[in-house]
Design a protein around this motif. Structure first.
Motif, mmCIF file in Angstrom:
data_model
loop_
_atom_site.group_PDB
_atom_site.id
_atom_site.type_symbol
_atom_site.label_atom_id
_atom_site.label_comp_id
_atom_site.label_asym_id
_atom_site.label_seq_id
_atom_site.Cartn_x
_atom_site.Cartn_y
_atom_site.Cartn_z
ATOM 1 N N MET A 49 29.436 -48.828 85.380
ATOM 2 C CA MET A 49 30.704 -49.174 85.608
ATOM 3 C C MET A 49 31.148 -50.587 85.416
ATOM 4 S SD MET A 49 32.379 -46.503 86.765
ATOM 5 C CE MET A 49 33.894 -47.304 87.298
ATOM 6 N N LEU A 50 30.191 -51.406 85.687
ATOM 7 C CA LEU A 50 30.259 -52.718 85.077
ATOM 8 C C LEU A 50 30.115 -52.857 83.473
ATOM 9 C CD1 LEU A 50 30.398 -55.849 85.717
ATOM 10 C CD2 LEU A 50 27.794 -55.931 85.468
ATOM 11 N N ALA A 51 29.463 -52.150 82.687
ATOM 12 C CA ALA A 51 29.610 -52.155 81.384
ATOM 13 C C ALA A 51 30.860 -51.477 81.045
ATOM 14 C CB ALA A 51 28.297 -51.324 80.645
ATOM 15 N N ALA A 52 31.321 -50.560 81.467
ATOM 16 C CA ALA A 52 32.690 -49.856 81.171
ATOM 17 C C ALA A 52 33.957 -50.754 81.394
ATOM 18 C CB ALA A 52 32.906 -48.548 81.930
ATOM 19 N N GLY A 53 33.795 -51.628 82.539
ATOM 20 C CA GLY A 53 34.817 -52.286 82.817
ATOM 21 C C GLY A 53 34.962 -53.559 81.891
ATOM 22 N N ILE A 54 33.724 -53.973 81.489
ATOM 23 C CA ILE A 54 33.696 -55.223 80.310
ATOM 24 C C ILE A 54 34.298 -54.694 78.857
ATOM 25 C CG2 ILE A 54 32.132 -56.785 79.238
ATOM 26 C CD1 ILE A 54 30.639 -57.199 81.913
ATOM 27 N N GLY A 55 33.650 -53.340 78.884
ATOM 28 C CA GLY A 55 34.162 -52.883 77.441
ATOM 29 C C GLY A 55 35.534 -52.454 77.180
ATOM 30 N N THR A 56 36.109 -52.222 78.433
ATOM 31 C CA THR A 56 37.593 -51.874 78.820
ATOM 32 C C THR A 56 38.228 -53.442 78.361
ATOM 33 O OG1 THR A 56 37.396 -50.143 80.145
ATOM 34 C CG2 THR A 56 39.523 -51.126 79.955
ATOM 35 N N TRP A 57 37.954 -54.376 78.953
ATOM 36 C CA TRP A 57 38.498 -55.735 78.795
ATOM 37 C C TRP A 57 38.463 -56.055 77.181
ATOM 38 C CZ3 TRP A 57 35.557 -58.341 83.570
ATOM 39 C CH2 TRP A 57 36.495 -58.210 84.389
ATOM 40 N N ILE A 58 37.155 -56.052 76.857
ATOM 41 C CA ILE A 58 37.033 -56.338 75.384
ATOM 42 C C ILE A 58 37.719 -55.627 74.346
ATOM 43 C CG2 ILE A 58 35.159 -56.781 73.450
ATOM 44 C CD1 ILE A 58 33.222 -57.287 75.749
ATOM 45 N N ALA A 59 37.928 -54.380 74.575
ATOM 46 C CA ALA A 59 38.571 -53.348 73.924
ATOM 47 C C ALA A 59 40.068 -53.701 73.863
ATOM 48 C CB ALA A 59 38.037 -51.929 74.127
ATOM 49 N N THR A 60 40.777 -54.017 74.839
ATOM 50 C CA THR A 60 42.201 -54.069 74.805
ATOM 51 C C THR A 60 42.649 -55.340 74.793
ATOM 52 O OG1 THR A 60 41.905 -54.143 77.149
ATOM 53 C CG2 THR A 60 42.387 -52.011 76.499
ATOM 54 N N ARG A 61 41.920 -56.471 74.701
ATOM 55 C CA ARG A 61 42.292 -57.909 74.696
ATOM 56 C C ARG A 61 42.917 -58.304 73.322
ATOM 57 N NH1 ARG A 61 37.199 -61.787 74.254
ATOM 58 N NH2 ARG A 61 36.285 -61.033 72.477
ATOM 59 N N GLN A 62 42.468 -57.446 72.316
ATOM 60 C CA GLN A 62 43.074 -57.981 70.946
ATOM 61 C C GLN A 62 44.398 -57.306 70.571
ATOM 62 O OE1 GLN A 62 41.836 -60.343 69.120
ATOM 63 N NE2 GLN A 62 40.424 -60.887 70.539
ATOM 64 N N SER A 63 44.801 -56.210 71.497
ATOM 65 C CA SER A 63 45.840 -55.454 70.883
ATOM 66 C C SER A 63 46.923 -56.341 71.181
ATOM 67 C CB SER A 63 46.033 -54.421 72.151
ATOM 68 O OG SER A 63 47.278 -53.511 72.103
ATOM 69 N N ALA A 64 48.305 -55.668 70.259
ATOM 70 C CA ALA A 64 49.348 -56.529 70.178
ATOM 71 C C ALA A 64 50.448 -55.957 71.413
ATOM 72 C CB ALA A 64 49.886 -55.891 68.750
ATOM 73 N N SER A 65 49.888 -54.913 71.935
ATOM 74 C CA SER A 65 50.738 -54.360 72.928
ATOM 75 C C SER A 65 50.481 -55.042 74.390
ATOM 76 C CB SER A 65 50.877 -53.108 72.965
ATOM 77 O OG SER A 65 51.451 -52.781 74.247
ATOM 78 N N PHE A 66 51.477 -55.733 74.924
ATOM 79 C CA PHE A 66 51.328 -56.342 76.309
ATOM 80 C C PHE A 66 50.915 -55.186 77.207
ATOM 81 C CE2 PHE A 66 53.142 -57.132 80.465
ATOM 82 C CZ PHE A 66 52.345 -58.339 80.722
ATOM 83 N N ALA A 67 51.669 -53.948 77.166
ATOM 84 C CA ALA A 67 51.336 -53.100 78.363
ATOM 85 C C ALA A 67 49.901 -52.639 78.046
ATOM 86 C CB ALA A 67 52.043 -51.504 77.548
ATOM 87 N N VAL A 68 49.187 -52.507 76.490
ATOM 88 C CA VAL A 68 47.913 -52.189 76.457
ATOM 89 C C VAL A 68 46.996 -53.217 77.269
ATOM 90 C CG1 VAL A 68 46.170 -51.802 74.846
ATOM 91 C CG2 VAL A 68 48.264 -50.534 74.611
ATOM 92 N N ARG A 69 47.298 -54.352 76.973
ATOM 93 C CA ARG A 69 46.412 -55.397 77.345
ATOM 94 C C ARG A 69 46.734 -55.298 79.077
ATOM 95 N NH1 ARG A 69 49.254 -58.689 73.490
ATOM 96 N NH2 ARG A 69 50.293 -59.681 75.246
ATOM 97 N N LEU A 70 47.577 -55.390 79.440
ATOM 98 C CA LEU A 70 47.852 -55.262 81.144
ATOM 99 C C LEU A 70 47.119 -54.169 81.586
ATOM 100 C CD1 LEU A 70 49.063 -56.391 83.655
ATOM 101 C CD2 LEU A 70 50.989 -55.031 83.260
ATOM 102 N N GLY A 71 47.095 -52.922 81.069
ATOM 103 C CA GLY A 71 46.539 -51.670 81.399
ATOM 104 C C GLY A 71 44.926 -51.863 81.490
ATOM 105 N N GLY A 72 44.504 -52.577 80.239
ATOM 106 C CA GLY A 72 43.275 -52.650 80.174
ATOM 107 C C GLY A 72 42.605 -53.540 81.052
ATOM 108 N N SER A 73 43.441 -54.815 81.423
ATOM 109 C CA SER A 73 42.991 -55.720 82.386
ATOM 110 C C SER A 73 43.013 -54.930 83.774
ATOM 111 C CB SER A 73 43.898 -56.668 82.383
ATOM 112 O OG SER A 73 43.942 -57.499 81.349
ATOM 113 N N ILE A 74 43.778 -54.198 84.375
ATOM 114 C CA ILE A 74 43.721 -53.448 85.397
ATOM 115 C C ILE A 74 42.818 -52.575 85.564
ATOM 116 C CG2 ILE A 74 45.117 -51.909 87.040
ATOM 117 C CD1 ILE A 74 47.773 -53.306 85.905
ATOM 118 N N LEU A 75 42.602 -51.894 84.530
ATOM 119 C CA LEU A 75 41.547 -50.931 84.522
ATOM 120 C C LEU A 75 40.181 -51.335 84.544
ATOM 121 C CD1 LEU A 75 40.845 -47.508 84.595
ATOM 122 C CD2 LEU A 75 40.906 -47.722 81.996
#
Length: 100
Positions: A49-75
Motif C-alpha cells: 500500500m505504501l508503494a502504491a501510494g507513492i507510485g500514485t503520487w509520482i505518476a500523477t504529479r506531472q499531469s497537466a490536468s489539475f483534476a488528475v493531480r488532485l485525484g492522485g494526491s488524494i488517492l
C-alpha cells in the motif's frame, strides 16, 4: 448559547431526506468493510500500500490536468494512511481530530 458544529451536523443528518439508492450503497460499503475485517492479512500488505501510494503520487504529479493531480494526491494520501494505520484506519487513533 452557540451549539457545537459537530452537534449541528448530527442534527442536520437526522432531519434530512434519504437519497435514492443511499441505503443500498451504505449496505454495500458495510459488507465490504466486514469482508475486509474478516480476511487474513496478506504478507507485506502495508509495504504494498505504501508503494502504491507513492507510485500514485509520482505518476500523477506531472499531469497537466489539475483534476488528475488532485485525484492522485488524494488517492495516494489515502493509500499511505492505510499503510501507516492498518486495516482499522484512523478510528483507533483517538488523538487525531478526525477520528471517531
Amino acid at each position: 448559547m452557540q451549539s457545537n458544529p459537530l452537534q449541528r451536523i448530527r442534527e442536520w443528518n437526522s432531519e434530512r431526506q434519504e437519497l435514492p439508492g443511499e441505503r443500498q450503497t451504505r449496505q454495500q460499503l458495510q459488507q465490504l468493510r466486514e469482508w475486509d475485517a474478516q480476511r487474513p492479512n496478506i504478507p507485506g500488505e502495508h509495504w504494498l500500500m505504501l508503494a502504491a501510494g507513492i507510485g500514485t503520487w509520482i505518476a500523477t504529479r506531472q499531469s497537466a490536468s489539475f483534476a488528475v493531480r488532485l485525484g492522485g494526491s488524494i488517492l495516494g494520501s489515502m493509500m499511505v494512511v492505510r499503510a501507516a494505520t492498518g486495516r482499522k484506519g484512523l478510528g483507533e487513533y483517538r488523538w487525531l481530530p478526525l477520528s471517531k
